[in-house]
Write a protein that holds these residues in place. Structure first.
Motif, PDB file in Angstrom:
ATOM      1  N   SER A 175       0.822  -1.212   0.000  1.00  0.00           N
ATOM      2  CA  SER A 175       0.000   0.000   0.000  1.00  0.00           C
ATOM      3  C   SER A 175       0.855   1.260   0.000  1.00  0.00           C
ATOM      4  O   SER A 175       0.494   2.261  -0.626  1.00  0.00           O
ATOM      5  N   PRO A 184      -1.066  -0.627  -5.095  1.00  0.00           N
ATOM      6  CA  PRO A 184      -2.263  -0.466  -4.257  1.00  0.00           C
ATOM      7  C   PRO A 184      -3.221  -1.645  -4.303  1.00  0.00           C
ATOM      8  O   PRO A 184      -3.799  -2.012  -3.272  1.00  0.00           O
ATOM      9  N   PHE A 188      -4.359  -3.743  -1.135  1.00  0.00           N
ATOM     10  CA  PHE A 188      -5.773  -3.891  -0.810  1.00  0.00           C
ATOM     11  C   PHE A 188      -6.131  -5.358  -0.605  1.00  0.00           C
ATOM     12  O   PHE A 188      -6.841  -5.707   0.336  1.00  0.00           O
ATOM     13  N   ASN A 205      -7.214   0.166   8.465  1.00  0.00           N
ATOM     14  CA  ASN A 205      -6.378   0.428   7.296  1.00  0.00           C
ATOM     15  C   ASN A 205      -7.174   0.244   6.006  1.00  0.00           C
ATOM     16  O   ASN A 205      -7.003   0.998   5.044  1.00  0.00           O
ATOM     17  N   LEU A 209      -8.036   2.890   2.921  1.00  0.00           N
ATOM     18  CA  LEU A 209      -7.844   2.610   1.497  1.00  0.00           C
ATOM     19  C   LEU A 209      -9.115   2.904   0.701  1.00  0.00           C
ATOM     20  O   LEU A 209      -9.057   3.469  -0.394  1.00  0.00           O
ATOM     21  N   GLU A 214      -7.486   3.873  -2.880  1.00  0.00           N
ATOM     22  CA  GLU A 214      -6.204   3.208  -3.138  1.00  0.00           C
ATOM     23  C   GLU A 214      -6.421   1.709  -3.256  1.00  0.00           C
ATOM     24  O   GLU A 214      -6.745   1.044  -2.274  1.00  0.00           O
TER      25      GLU A 214
END
Length: 284
Positions: A175, A184, A188, A205, A209, A214
């Motif tokens: 990430s 990304p 993810f 987290n 994202l 992201e």
């Protein structure tokens, strides 16, 4: 189990620091500093006969009596017990921050070379925690020449076996592009795996994202649900919550909190239908 992943916490702290982020106390970013006082005794404390030697060794370690733990666990490890080998690796591994012991008794002497040797024995048997911790030693160059590629490969082996900390390591690495090209979507993917295990830090987290878009499309509703599931109460989380609430209707917010209240670890993340397909793409 407590005590598997000192190097992993060091890794996550380094990742977050490199990314300019902060982590609240008790999260994956928290470092282990070690205890500030020496073991209370060099002699083994009597244990219940109902406890196995492995359990006695773990109990001694968790009580801060590293030398006793080593004495109990080493015979098991030498006979090939992968769990004992992994614990020995963790005991010998040097803390990220060393605090000098108080009093006249010397502190237990940590040794990353010995830690690596025990991790390698357990990793050769496929022990997921050992694979993760060995990967962290190589990724950060602690007690071994730094080799990010080898560390990454070990993380992936551990993560594929379901090791939560390895999944969180991979999520952070990809990430934020720490030591590798930023990917990304890969970050993810691993954040999802960790969140699905019920890890609150991973859910937070993943919320970040979704908010940032992201690795997945920007999705305020999915981010809001995950933020609720995370129960994170930091100032950054409060700012994120306020921003997301401005993008959602009262009905959406109420629906999100109902999903949060009904969710149980081990079940699919309660995200909107339009976000479900992103969690496990075909062929993943």
């Amino acid at each position: 189990m407590a005590g598997w992943s000192r190097t992993s916490r060091a890794l996550i702290m380094a990742v977050w620091a490199a990314a300019g982020l902060t982590a609240s106390a008790g999260t994956a970013g928290a470092t282990t500093t070690g205890t500030g006082t020496p073991p209370s005794s060099s002699t083994l404390v009597a244990q219940s006969t109902a406890q196995s030697p492995l359990d006695q060794g773990i109990a001694a370690f968790e009580a801060g009596r590293e030398a006793d733990a080593v004495a109990l666990l080493t015979p098991l490890a030498e006979r090939g017990d992968a769990e004992a080998q992994t614990y020995l690796g963790w005991i010998y591994e040097e803390p990220s921050v060393t605090i000098a012991g108080q009093g006249s008794r010397p502190r237990f002497i940590h040794d990353n070379t010995k830690a690596r040797a025990w991790y390698e024995k357990a990793a050769a048997q496929g022990q997921a925690h050992a694979l993760n911790n060995l990967g962290s030693l190589y990724f950060l160059g602690r007690g071994v020449p730094q080799d990010p590629a080898k560390g990454l490969a070990l993380f992936k082996r551990a993560a594929a076996k379901g090791d939560l900390q390895a999944q969180k390591n991979l999520a952070a690495i990809y990430s934020y592009g720490f030591g590798v090209l930023k990917e990304p979507q890969e970050g993810f993917k691993w954040a999802v795996r960790a969140a699905e295990q019920g890890d609150e830090d991973a859910m937070y987290n993943l919320s970040v994202l979704y908010d940032a878009g992201e690795g997945a499309p920007h999705d305020p509703l999915a981010a809001y649900i995950l933020l609720g599931l995370s129960h994170v109460k930091t100032s950054d989380a409060a700012i994120l919550k306020a921003r997301l609430e401005r993008q959602l209707s009262a009905e959406q917010r109420d629906s999100a909190w109902a999903k949060v209240a009904d969710w149980h670890a081990g079940t699919p993340l309660p995200l909107p239908l339009h976000a479900q397909g992103l969690l496990h793409p075909a062929g993943d």
